[in-house]
Scaffold this motif. Structure first.
Motif, mmCIF file in Angstrom:
data_model
loop_
_atom_site.group_PDB
_atom_site.id
_atom_site.type_symbol
_atom_site.label_atom_id
_atom_site.label_comp_id
_atom_site.label_asym_id
_atom_site.label_seq_id
_atom_site.Cartn_x
_atom_site.Cartn_y
_atom_site.Cartn_z
ATOM 1 N N GLU A 116 0.755 -1.299 0.089
ATOM 2 C CA GLU A 116 0.108 -0.008 -0.018
ATOM 3 C C GLU A 116 0.765 1.187 -0.103
ATOM 4 N N HIS A 117 1.978 1.073 0.838
ATOM 5 C CA HIS A 117 2.726 2.676 1.105
ATOM 6 C C HIS A 117 3.527 2.553 -0.453
ATOM 7 N N GLU A 118 3.748 1.827 -1.196
ATOM 8 C CA GLU A 118 4.467 1.724 -2.450
ATOM 9 C C GLU A 118 3.563 2.325 -3.433
ATOM 10 N N LYS A 119 2.279 2.163 -3.309
ATOM 11 C CA LYS A 119 1.041 2.581 -4.278
ATOM 12 C C LYS A 119 1.149 4.015 -3.984
ATOM 13 N N LEU A 120 1.215 4.446 -2.874
ATOM 14 C CA LEU A 120 0.991 5.954 -2.557
ATOM 15 C C LEU A 120 2.114 6.863 -3.341
ATOM 16 N N TRP A 121 3.246 6.354 -3.063
ATOM 17 C CA TRP A 121 4.488 7.221 -3.484
ATOM 18 C C TRP A 121 5.623 6.205 -3.459
ATOM 19 N N ARG A 122 6.809 6.470 -4.305
ATOM 20 C CA ARG A 122 7.995 5.528 -4.325
ATOM 21 C C ARG A 122 9.122 6.414 -4.334
ATOM 22 N N LEU A 123 10.313 6.138 -3.853
ATOM 23 C CA LEU A 123 11.596 6.756 -3.842
ATOM 24 C C LEU A 123 12.038 6.919 -5.205
ATOM 25 N N ILE A 124 12.572 7.906 -5.737
ATOM 26 C CA ILE A 124 13.195 8.208 -6.845
ATOM 27 C C ILE A 124 14.638 8.336 -6.943
ATOM 28 N N PRO A 125 15.411 7.639 -7.546
ATOM 29 C CA PRO A 125 16.862 7.683 -7.428
ATOM 30 C C PRO A 125 17.135 9.182 -7.412
ATOM 31 N N ASN A 126 18.313 9.586 -6.479
ATOM 32 C CA ASN A 126 18.810 10.736 -6.344
ATOM 33 C C ASN A 126 20.207 11.024 -6.483
ATOM 34 N N PHE A 127 20.788 11.326 -7.664
ATOM 35 C CA PHE A 127 22.178 10.954 -7.817
ATOM 36 C C PHE A 127 23.182 11.874 -7.067
#
Length: 377
Positions: A357-368
């Motif tokens: 459920e928490h991954e459906k709400l938002w996911r980490l986006i790679p930050n270089f």
């Protein structure tokens, strides 16, 4: 409801914890709608929101009543934060699971007799809690509380959490951000099919809600790495709290209704240090810290979460007045707001996936910009 050019135009006004969790929930529910146009319009974005100043501790705080509606929102949000703590999000999003000790009364004072054994309703929402027995209360004998409880809660470092939500939202081509102050929702007429008002205290002027009042909060962020638990307590000077975050500890605080002052007050800082040192005497050694002030959106009638069809035929969903519980109620309120929006703009069938459920709400986006340090062997 008919949409212009078959496009779903949704505008969220406000980019604090309420606005951004609502935006993430919209993207979840409208995942299959390529024709979605989601605009987030706000005068301020992180790190300049009221939430960035807060300690982000999960507990219904500063509300005039904790009813079933509040408990439902708080419970849903608690479950999301706790699942995020046990995920890859915890470090970068600033989510900490920790014990919280709540002490009631000071030196046998500041508490009514019928409150000595009263447990708040929200304790039924957490994973573990119990009333402090006499042996446990003896640990705090220097305060001489009359009662207390301990629970497993969550502290969210909002100044880390909001940027991660923003990064996720910015990766979706259907989302755009506008940094602008508006003086009336009428300015958005014909520019959106649904407007979601998440402006907090600004709703006092934006929609003329005079039941909204500032509850001034001043806190002190200090370096105190030995503190690993939350403590809330009564003292002869009033109510105080100590809340650890990633690299600082938040000492508080004030809850001053009708006070619009956003500048630090030296006497408040001294009072905060005095109260917190009563609970944890080692804090008497603190000489430096970052003083911050924020204005909580206290509303006499509690949180306003409802749909309004205005006199000029605008569909507005209001969600404001969370006082000191914006973080605590955030994901739960977002869910209810989006449920209302779905009745106005029915989404296509959701894409099926097996994400938590928490991954459906938002996911980490790679930050270089993050640097990975390899240990030398």
């Amino acid at each position: 409801m008919a949409c212009s050019s078959n496009t779903y135009r949704i505008t969220i006004v406000g980019a604090g914890i309420i606005g951004l969790t609502t935006a993430c929930t919209i993207l979840k529910e409208y995942a299959a709608n390529e024709n979605l146009q989601l605009t987030i319009l706000s005068e301020k974005f992180s790190p300049d929101t009221t939430g960035d100043i807060s300690a982000g501790f999960w507990e219904p705080y500063g509300l005039n009543a904790v009813d079933e509606r509040i408990l439902r929102w708080a419970g849903y949000t608690y479950d999301i934060f706790l699942s995020e703590f046990f995920s890859t999000k915890a470090a970068r999003a600033g989510i900490i699971k920790l014990p919280s000790y709540s002490l009631q009364g000071y030196n046998g004072q500041n508490i009514k007799d019928d409150e000595t054994t009263k447990k708040p309703e929200f304790l039924k929402l957490v994973r573990h809690s119990h009333s402090l027995d006499q042996h446990e209360l003896a640990m705090f004998d220097h305060l001489k509380p009359k009662s207390g409880f301990v629970m497993v809660s969550v502290a969210v470092e909002v100044r880390k959490y909001l940027p991660q939500l923003l990064r996720f939202l910015s990766e979706d081509s259907r989302v755009k951000f506008i940094k602008k102050k508006i003086h009336s929702l009428i300015e958005l007429k014909d520019k959106a099919d649904v407007v979601i008002n998440c402006t907090g205290l600004a709703s006092r002027d934006l929609v003329g809600d005079q039941t909204l009042r500032p509850a001034r909060g001043q806190v002190l962020r200090v370096h105190a790495p030995w503190i690993k638990s939350v403590y809330t307590f009564d003292t002869e000077d009033g109510f105080g709290y100590v809340i650890p975050q990633g690299d600082t500890v938040v000492l508080g605080g004030t809850f001053q209704l009708n006070d619009w002052n956003t500048k630090p007050v030296a006497s408040d800082t001294q009072k905060i240090l005095r109260m917190c040192s009563k609970a944890l005497p080692a804090l008497e050694q603190i000489r430096h810290g970052k003083v911050q002030v924020g204005l909580r959106p206290y509303r006499d009638n509690g949180v306003r979460l409802e749909h309004e069809k205005t006199s000029i035929d605008m569909n507005v969903v209001h969600c404001y007045g969370h006082s000191g519980a914006g973080v605590t109620l955030s994901w739960g309120c977002a869910k209810d707001v989006v449920d209302i929006v779905k009745t106005l703009l029915p989404p296509k069938s959701k894409r099926q996936d097996n994400l938590l459920e928490h991954e459906k709400l938002w996911r980490l986006i790679p930050n270089f910009e993050y640097v990975v340090l390899k240990a030398k062997i």
